[in-house]
Scaffold this motif. Structure first.
Motif, PDB file in Angstrom:
ATOM      1  N   ILE A 165     -34.562 -42.499  24.699  1.00  0.00           N
ATOM      2  CA  ILE A 165     -34.461 -42.283  23.199  1.00  0.00           C
ATOM      3  C   ILE A 165     -32.975 -41.117  23.267  1.00  0.00           C
ATOM      4  CG2 ILE A 165     -35.699 -40.996  21.415  1.00  0.00           C
ATOM      5  CD1 ILE A 165     -38.020 -41.222  22.545  1.00  0.00           C
ATOM      6  N   GLU A 166     -32.372 -42.038  22.217  1.00  0.00           N
ATOM      7  CA  GLU A 166     -31.336 -40.707  21.620  1.00  0.00           C
ATOM      8  C   GLU A 166     -32.121 -40.447  20.455  1.00  0.00           C
ATOM      9  OE1 GLU A 166     -27.976 -43.080  21.443  1.00  0.00           O
ATOM     10  OE2 GLU A 166     -26.961 -44.063  22.856  1.00  0.00           O
ATOM     11  N   SER A 167     -32.460 -38.909  20.503  1.00  0.00           N
ATOM     12  CA  SER A 167     -33.312 -38.460  19.742  1.00  0.00           C
ATOM     13  C   SER A 167     -32.469 -37.389  19.027  1.00  0.00           C
ATOM     14  CB  SER A 167     -34.191 -37.074  20.773  1.00  0.00           C
ATOM     15  OG  SER A 167     -34.987 -36.641  19.945  1.00  0.00           O
ATOM     16  N   ASP A 168     -33.455 -37.040  17.483  1.00  0.00           N
ATOM     17  CA  ASP A 168     -32.346 -36.138  16.735  1.00  0.00           C
ATOM     18  C   ASP A 168     -33.343 -35.165  17.325  1.00  0.00           C
ATOM     19  OD1 ASP A 168     -32.862 -34.318  14.409  1.00  0.00           O
ATOM     20  OD2 ASP A 168     -31.431 -36.183  13.245  1.00  0.00           O
ATOM     21  N   PRO A 169     -32.137 -34.045  17.362  1.00  0.00           N
ATOM     22  CA  PRO A 169     -32.984 -32.326  17.633  1.00  0.00           C
ATOM     23  C   PRO A 169     -33.890 -31.979  16.747  1.00  0.00           C
ATOM     24  CG  PRO A 169     -30.275 -32.522  17.264  1.00  0.00           C
ATOM     25  CD  PRO A 169     -30.706 -34.085  16.340  1.00  0.00           C
ATOM     26  N   HIS A 170     -33.980 -32.613  15.184  1.00  0.00           N
ATOM     27  CA  HIS A 170     -35.401 -32.109  15.258  1.00  0.00           C
ATOM     28  C   HIS A 170     -36.390 -32.589  15.712  1.00  0.00           C
ATOM     29  CE1 HIS A 170     -33.088 -29.325  12.184  1.00  0.00           C
ATOM     30  NE2 HIS A 170     -31.687 -30.668  11.666  1.00  0.00           N
ATOM     31  N   ALA A 171     -36.092 -33.547  16.284  1.00  0.00           N
ATOM     32  CA  ALA A 171     -37.697 -34.465  16.306  1.00  0.00           C
ATOM     33  C   ALA A 171     -37.689 -34.301  17.723  1.00  0.00           C
ATOM     34  CB  ALA A 171     -37.139 -36.388  16.329  1.00  0.00           C
ATOM     35  N   GLU A 172     -37.291 -33.765  18.123  1.00  0.00           N
ATOM     36  CA  GLU A 172     -36.955 -33.579  20.531  1.00  0.00           C
ATOM     37  C   GLU A 172     -38.507 -33.108  20.668  1.00  0.00           C
ATOM     38  OE1 GLU A 172     -34.045 -31.280  23.910  1.00  0.00           O
ATOM     39  OE2 GLU A 172     -33.969 -31.514  21.619  1.00  0.00           O
ATOM     40  N   GLY A 173     -39.047 -32.079  19.717  1.00  0.00           N
ATOM     41  CA  GLY A 173     -39.973 -31.664  20.022  1.00  0.00           C
ATOM     42  C   GLY A 173     -41.398 -32.168  19.869  1.00  0.00           C
ATOM     43  N   PHE A 174     -41.381 -33.486  18.804  1.00  0.00           N
ATOM     44  CA  PHE A 174     -42.553 -34.545  18.694  1.00  0.00           C
ATOM     45  C   PHE A 174     -42.358 -35.456  19.796  1.00  0.00           C
ATOM     46  CE2 PHE A 174     -42.995 -38.744  17.869  1.00  0.00           C
ATOM     47  CZ  PHE A 174     -45.131 -38.799  17.411  1.00  0.00           C
ATOM     48  N   TYR A 175     -41.315 -35.631  20.816  1.00  0.00           N
ATOM     49  CA  TYR A 175     -40.991 -36.849  21.536  1.00  0.00           C
ATOM     50  C   TYR A 175     -41.757 -35.757  22.500  1.00  0.00           C
ATOM     51  CZ  TYR A 175     -37.971 -39.606  19.027  1.00  0.00           C
ATOM     52  OH  TYR A 175     -38.269 -41.157  18.028  1.00  0.00           O
ATOM     53  N   TYR A 176     -40.727 -34.821  23.248  1.00  0.00           N
ATOM     54  CA  TYR A 176     -42.288 -33.915  23.973  1.00  0.00           C
ATOM     55  C   TYR A 176     -43.998 -33.753  23.969  1.00  0.00           C
ATOM     56  CZ  TYR A 176     -37.366 -32.408  25.345  1.00  0.00           C
ATOM     57  OH  TYR A 176     -35.853 -32.256  25.463  1.00  0.00           O
ATOM     58  N   LYS A 177     -44.024 -34.189  22.926  1.00  0.00           N
ATOM     59  CA  LYS A 177     -45.593 -33.873  22.840  1.00  0.00           C
ATOM     60  C   LYS A 177     -46.340 -35.215  23.342  1.00  0.00           C
ATOM     61  CE  LYS A 177     -45.632 -30.075  18.997  1.00  0.00           C
ATOM     62  NZ  LYS A 177     -46.265 -29.895  17.576  1.00  0.00           N
ATOM     63  N   MET A 178     -45.504 -36.332  22.812  1.00  0.00           N
ATOM     64  CA  MET A 178     -46.490 -37.138  22.930  1.00  0.00           C
ATOM     65  C   MET A 178     -45.416 -37.831  24.782  1.00  0.00           C
ATOM     66  SD  MET A 178     -47.081 -38.395  20.162  1.00  0.00           S
ATOM     67  CE  MET A 178     -47.346 -37.022  20.313  1.00  0.00           C
ATOM     68  N   GLY A 179     -45.026 -36.997  25.482  1.00  0.00           N
ATOM     69  CA  GLY A 179     -45.186 -37.470  26.635  1.00  0.00           C
ATOM     70  C   GLY A 179     -43.307 -37.564  27.292  1.00  0.00           C
ATOM     71  N   ALA A 180     -43.063 -38.269  26.331  1.00  0.00           N
ATOM     72  CA  ALA A 180     -40.744 -37.653  27.212  1.00  0.00           C
ATOM     73  C   ALA A 180     -40.463 -36.853  27.823  1.00  0.00           C
ATOM     74  CB  ALA A 180     -40.529 -37.996  25.568  1.00  0.00           C
ATOM     75  N   ASN A 181     -39.237 -37.107  28.438  1.00  0.00           N
ATOM     76  CA  ASN A 181     -39.099 -36.064  28.973  1.00  0.00           C
ATOM     77  C   ASN A 181     -37.576 -35.939  28.789  1.00  0.00           C
ATOM     78  OD1 ASN A 181     -41.655 -35.276  31.031  1.00  0.00           O
ATOM     79  ND2 ASN A 181     -41.506 -37.543  30.917  1.00  0.00           N
ATOM     80  N   TRP A 182     -36.427 -34.930  28.857  1.00  0.00           N
ATOM     81  CA  TRP A 182     -35.456 -34.580  28.577  1.00  0.00           C
ATOM     82  C   TRP A 182     -34.476 -34.915  29.946  1.00  0.00           C
ATOM     83  CZ3 TRP A 182     -31.446 -31.884  31.571  1.00  0.00           C
ATOM     84  CH2 TRP A 182     -30.258 -31.656  30.912  1.00  0.00           C
ATOM     85  N   ILE A 183     -33.274 -36.402  30.030  1.00  0.00           N
ATOM     86  CA  ILE A 183     -33.106 -36.813  31.197  1.00  0.00           C
ATOM     87  C   ILE A 183     -31.696 -36.101  30.952  1.00  0.00           C
ATOM     88  CG2 ILE A 183     -34.738 -38.295  31.477  1.00  0.00           C
ATOM     89  CD1 ILE A 183     -32.620 -40.630  30.354  1.00  0.00           C
ATOM     90  N   GLY A 184     -31.210 -35.741  29.660  1.00  0.00           N
ATOM     91  CA  GLY A 184     -29.394 -35.191  29.879  1.00  0.00           C
ATOM     92  C   GLY A 184     -29.203 -35.551  28.314  1.00  0.00           C
TER      93      GLY A 184
END
Length: 439
Positions: free
Chosen positions: A109-128
């Motif tokens: 996922i190439e995330s918008d910075p504002h949506a980053e928190g939602f993706y973390y809640k859904m179980g995504a992880n930061w990889i770079g």
């Protein structure tokens, strides 16, 4: 509320939702105008990429799309007026189910910075981080979601859904059928049955590119493309075939065939129509083994089968076993002895059952159609690499073929060439007596 595949004509609506959702985070008009191209969905995009919408009361509240080739979540937007009602979570759960069905191990996922928190809640992880496609100096969070399915085996319902969805997503595919054991009412289902699929297309060429086919169906373990090979020589009839073994154990044998060749493909009695976009298929009877029923031999075919066996037993085999040329010997046993023997056993089974049965490819189901004593004799024709046991198997071949061929000949009024067989077996026995003297 339901989640369904997007329609191409909804492209303007989805583009508007994407722009409004982006604007929700307070970006100015200049920024939004710069992003407009990336946020615009075309009818062609929706046709080529899996895109799903969440709707309620005939109103679309959000959507997502996936780039199959890159295993990337390309769009994920909720209409601003629908934010906070749980629609994002619902869409996410659907996305996870779809990716699991496709047997993806992960999705980026190439995330918008504002949506980053939602993706973390859904179980995504930061990889770079990744560079923005609109503003090269702007870096975006690069996230990954892992699907911890451990290559769980996808059942038939999921595989059929996957096969159908691929056809629906690609405009050149006008119809699809399934052949083979999966539609055979006489076969006991098991997890190793292939999915024999034929897609009828207006143009075969785009489907010769793996990137347009493989990413949709899950993680591939092995692949064979017969039309790309020299050996064995391809059929060269315009089709293109993928034989795909997936990591979860499923296998699809997939053909792309020009729509004008539909009639030829429908000759197979084991055919089930999966999809018909243009009503181009005729009504078909329920799948049956009729096309595969054993056919009675003509006298010429019977005599040719006998000749092949006797020639092999009296000419090919004796010199090869005497020379102890094991690789060639084993190849000849299967080719010049076993193949004619299986033909003769099939005719026996066919006659005994009114020629309304099939014993499967290469006689694989013979055991269920012959008497236990006959099956035991057939097993005796399978030797290992020990030459004494190979010799024993050759005489077992002779005895079984002779008995079966005489029975089949009597049943059809054909004369067995007994004198030729006697000469062949006599010569083989003479060679056996001298075999131990072979230096």
């Amino acid at each position: 509320m339901r989640i369904r595949e997007a329609c191409p004509e909804e492209s303007d609506c989805l583009s508007e939702i994407a722009i409004q959702s982006k604007a929700y985070w307070g970006y100015d008009d200049w920024f939004l105008n710069s992003c407009k191209s990336d946020l615009t969905l075309t009818e062609r995009y929706i046709k080529q990429n899996p895109t799903f919408v969440l709707e309620s009361n005939n109103e679309i509240h959000g959507f997502y799309s996936i780039l199959l080739v890159k295993h990337r979540l390309d769009h994920f937007f909720i209409s601003p007026k629908s934010i906070g009602q749980g629609y994002g979570r619902k869409l996410w759960q659907h996305m996870v189910e779809i990716c699991t069905m496709w047997n993806f191990s992960s999705l980026t996922i190439e995330s918008d910075p504002h949506a980053e928190g939602f993706y973390y809640k859904m179980g995504a992880n930061w990889i770079g981080e990744t560079e923005s496609t609109v503003f090269p100096s702007r870096n975006l969070p690069l996230l990954e979601v892992i699907f911890d399915h451990d290559h769980n085996f996808r059942n038939e319902e999921k595989m059929r859904e996957l096969i159908l969805q691929y056809a629906k997503l690609h405009e050149p595919i006008r119809g699809a059928i399934m052949n083979g054991s999966r539609v055979n009412p006489n076969v006991t289902p098991d997890r190793f049955q292939d999915y024999d699929i034929v897609y009828f297309v207006t143009d075969v060429e785009p489907f010769k590119q793996e990137k347009n086919v493989l990413p949709h169906f899950g993680e591939v373990m092995l692949i064979e493309k017969p039309e790309d090979k020299i050996l064995p020589a391809p059929l060269a009839d315009g089709r293109f075939t993928y034989l795909i073994q997936f990591m979860d154990g499923n296998r699809i044998d997939m053909q792309f065939v020009a729509v004008e060749n539909i009639e030829e493909k429908l000759q197979d009695s084991l055919t089930e129509i999966l999809l018909d976009k243009d009503q181009i298929f005729p009504d078909l009877p329920s799948p049956s083994e009729r096309s595969y029923w054993i056919k009675p031999p003509t006298e010429k075919l019977y005599q040719d089968c006998c000749n092949s066996f006797i020639w092999g037993l009296g000419s090919h085999i004796p010199k090869t076993i005497w020379r102890k040329e094991l690789p060639l010997l084993m190849t000849l046993i299967d080719g010049v002895l076993r193949e004619p023997l299986i033909h003769m056993l099939k005719w026996k089974v066919g006659h005994d059952n009114g020629y309304r049965v099939s014993v499967g490819k290469a006689g694989k189901n013979l055991e269920q159609w012959v008497e236990p004593e006959l099956w035991s004799r057939f097993i005796d024709t399978y030797p290992d690499s020990n030459y004494d046991r190979i010799w024993s198997s050759l005489f077992a071949f002779h005895d079984l073929f002779l008995d079966t061929a005489l029975e089949v000949g009597r049943a059809h009024g054909y004369t067995f060439p007994i004198e030729e067989m006697d000469r062949a077996i006599k010569f083989l026995k003479n060679v056996r007596q001298t075999a131990n003297k072979n230096p």
